[in-house]
Design a protein around this motif. Structure first.
Motif, PDB file in Angstrom:
ATOM      1  N   LYS A  85       5.316 -55.284   2.897  1.00 44.46           N
ATOM      2  CA  LYS A  85       5.401 -54.008   2.168  1.00 44.46           C
ATOM      3  C   LYS A  85       6.703 -53.262   2.509  1.00 44.46           C
ATOM      4  N   ALA A  86       7.111 -53.275   3.793  1.00 43.11           N
ATOM      5  CA  ALA A  86       8.340 -52.587   4.204  1.00 43.11           C
ATOM      6  C   ALA A  86       9.557 -53.206   3.544  1.00 43.11           C
ATOM      7  N   SER A  88       9.579 -54.953   0.748  1.00 47.54           N
ATOM      8  CA  SER A  88       9.506 -54.694  -0.689  1.00 47.54           C
ATOM      9  C   SER A  88      10.016 -53.283  -1.018  1.00 47.54           C
ATOM     10  N   ASP A  89       9.631 -52.275  -0.218  1.00 43.67           N
ATOM     11  CA  ASP A  89      10.122 -50.907  -0.442  1.00 43.67           C
ATOM     12  C   ASP A  89      11.637 -50.816  -0.250  1.00 43.67           C
ATOM     13  N   GLN A  92      13.213 -52.265  -3.427  1.00 39.40           N
ATOM     14  CA  GLN A  92      13.044 -51.463  -4.639  1.00 39.40           C
ATOM     15  C   GLN A  92      13.582 -50.029  -4.485  1.00 39.40           C
ATOM     16  N   GLU A  93      13.211 -49.373  -3.423  1.00 35.32           N
ATOM     17  CA  GLU A  93      13.569 -47.956  -3.262  1.00 35.32           C
ATOM     18  C   GLU A  93      14.730 -47.725  -2.299  1.00 35.32           C
ATOM     19  N   PHE A  96      12.573 -47.125   3.601  1.00 34.30           N
ATOM     20  CA  PHE A  96      11.198 -47.295   4.049  1.00 34.30           C
ATOM     21  C   PHE A  96      10.998 -46.355   5.226  1.00 34.30           C
TER      22      PHE A  96
END
Length: 376
Positions: A85-86, A88-89, A92-93, A96
């Motif tokens: 999840k870290a 992936s963030d 994308q963003e 994190f």
């Protein structure tokens, strides 16, 4: 869930490794002073990140398995999901965030950068110590010195006030002297003009006269019940003294009461000459010159156009000669009337005041607006 265990481990350990992601390293930071905010911070821990520490040391997985009562495989699975999840963030963003720990970002070189968030002090020895604000201390003099300074300032203020009064007094005196000098200069230049008409300055006529009235002698008041005006004989006798008189008498002869001249005997070579008696020449009669025709010293009931008033008869005569030279034929001088000291110069005379008023405008066009009518 994993974030909570990472934060609790950082309180007790100096390094917490997140498998396949990196390691968080806690280092001791001593107390510091912020010179801008004027704050004093207690000792604390500062968290750093090293992305090369990816090998699993079992600390994080064991702690999760122990507190959640699960197996290590399940705990490792949860950690792997957290790492996925870290990442992936971050893809994308571009960021994190670990709650109350810090924020992960990619820099321009695509390298992972960690920024510590100073939310809680993770150093147990500093538990309960707040951040202190220190205000700057103003340097003040002792009470005795402050009292002396106030007294000195009060003395300076008191010294300045008399100086200002002296300056103001000197300024007023200089202004008064300047005004007086200008006034005297103006009167002096006006006095240089021989034909200046004093009738336009009637309020100042008393000061431009040859003398002042004696304050001890009270002038008669025409409005009192016991006022007695001067008689015609008294006025005529007074003005006759002002007019020139010529008394010619033969000098050098001695007269007897009978009107005969007596020559005493003279002895010549021992003989006495006979007495010679001659008839005496009649004494010259005292002749009183009559007043000039242009001087009016009695009331004649006529109306005169007055051009100017002068305190001395000589000045009035001089002004009359000036008018005669200018081509004006009839110019008379009226002697002062009771209550006045001015010798008035008249340009013309008329039988009635109405005729004088009618001719006044014509004379004003030639001799100025200061002409006025006097009923004698």
């Amino acid at each position: 869930m994993v974030e909570k265990h990472i934060k609790s481990l950082l309180y007790d350990h100096d390094c917490v490794i997140i498998p396949e992601f990196g390691g968080l390293i806690a280092r001791y930071v001593p107390a510091c002073i912020n010179p801008v905010k004027h704050t004093l911070s207690p000792p604390s821990k500062k968290i750093a990140f090293n992305e090369k520490l990816v090998l699993n040391d079992g600390l994080l997985i064991s702690t999760i398995a122990h507190y959640n009562r699960i197996t290590k495989d399940e705990a490792q699975q949860r950690v792997a999901e957290f790492v996925h999840k870290a990442k992936s963030d971050l893809q994308q963003e571009k960021r994190f965030e670990l709650s109350d720990i810090g924020i992960f970002r990619y820099n321009a070189e695509r390298r992972l950068v960690f920024e510590h968030t100073e939310a809680d002090n993770m150093l147990e020895e500093s538990f309960g110590l707040p951040e202190l604000s220190a205000r700057p201390v103003k340097v003040q003099e002792p009470a005795v010195l402050r009292t002396l300074i106030r007294e000195r300032q009060q003395e300076l203020v008191e010294e300045k006030q008399p100086l200002r009064r002296r300056i103001k007094r000197a300024y007023n005196l200089a202004a008064g002297l300047a005004l007086a000098g200008l006034s005297v200069s103006a009167f002096y230049f006006l006095s240089l003009q021989d034909n200046y008409n004093l009738s336009s300055l009637s309020p100042v006529a008393a000061f431009t006269s040859t003398g002042f009235s004696n304050p001890a002698v009270a002038e008669p008041n025409r409005y009192t019940a016991d006022y007695v005006p001067f008689t015609e004989e008294e006025r005529t006798g007074y003005y006759a003294q002002l007019l020139p008189t010529a008394i010619e008498a033969q000098e050098g002869n001695e007269f007897d009461p009978a009107g005969t001249s007596i020559a005493s005997g003279v002895v010549v070579d021992g003989f006495e000459s006979e007495e010679v008696v001659q008839e005496a020449t009649a004494p010259a009669e005292v002749v009183e010159e009559a007043a000039p025709a242009h001087i009016i010293y009695t009331k004649d009931g006529r109306s005169y156009l007055i051009s100017g008033g002068y305190a001395r008869l000589e000045n009035a005569e001089h002004y009359r000669e000036t008018l005669l030279e200018a081509g004006h034929e009839e110019v008379n001088i009226l002697l002062p009337q009771p209550g006045s000291r001015l010798f008035r110069v008249a340009l013309a005379d008329f039988e009635t005041p109405e005729e004088a008023q009618e001719a006044l405008n014509n004379y004003k066009q030639k001799f100025g607006e200061t002409l006025w009518v006097l009923n004698n």
